[in-house]
Design an enzyme around this catalytic site. Sequence first.
Site, PDB file in Angstrom:
ATOM      1  CD  GLU A  60      -2.732   0.991   2.603  1.00 58.04           C
ATOM      2  OE1 GLU A  60      -3.169   2.056   3.080  1.00 58.04           O
ATOM      3  OE2 GLU A  60      -2.928  -0.128   3.123  1.00 58.04           O
ATOM      4  CG  ASP A  71      -3.306   9.494   7.146  1.00 59.44           C
ATOM      5  OD1 ASP A  71      -3.636   8.303   7.291  1.00 59.44           O
ATOM      6  OD2 ASP A  71      -3.160  10.033   6.046  1.00 59.44           O
TER       7      ASP A  71
END
Length: 270
Positions: A60, A71
Amino acid sequence: MTATPETATNRGVQRLHAAFARAEAEGRAAFIPFMTGGYPDAARFGEVAGDLLARADIMEVGIPYSDPLGDGPTIQRASEQALAGGTSTRRTLELVRELRQKDDTPIVIMTYINPIYAVGPAEFMRLAQEAGVDGLILPDLPPDQDLEIADLAAQHGLAVTFLIAPTSTPERVKLVAEACTGFLYAVSVTGVTGAREGAALGEVPRMLDLARQYAQRPVVVGFGVKDAATAQQVAQVADGVVVGSAFINAVAAGRDVGALADELAAGCRR
């Protein structure tokens, strides 16, 4: 899951599903390491990502973005550093193309929707396809709100993945599960990404059981996986284990990323 012949419009789906099938046949969950594109810089990214790709079932790669709402601080800092070093969305896809020339392991891109629109959805999909990308993870795109993105992805042979969380209602899980073509991404905790002390499965088994009622897709778990013990916990219930912040922390600390990847990959055995 019945295999179908690979075509231009299902290439990514088939490659991802084959990777999960290989891992399952070997008695383990798929190991899915994450690295922010262009981190710590473009040259080092190739080395670090190459080490991870060599040990991964699926890799990824994150598009660095200035406002990554999902995030945590570790990946936010990595994005800031990559952007400061000149790694744009287009440059990230060029770096993926360079990785693809050396390794055929499936690669998925995690990106917020704004970078796709900044490039232009059709152009982004074309560049991703040409770079050898197999799929997209879209953390901030509700699957029922922009069908153009999913349609364009399919036209370019890219699988699409959306997220569910412990707070997702059964109706939401059903919607997301049915919209995913590559795999379903279950967030193990409410909040943002990052390796956590004491991360546990919590609501993950319930989420996975619910998701599997609605779609015959592999289900991966991320957010909070930091070591082999945590990976092994997740591997007992999930089809794949995503590890991100732990690798970014390792790069920042000058640790051996390959050795850490070996430990975490071993933890994915059931």
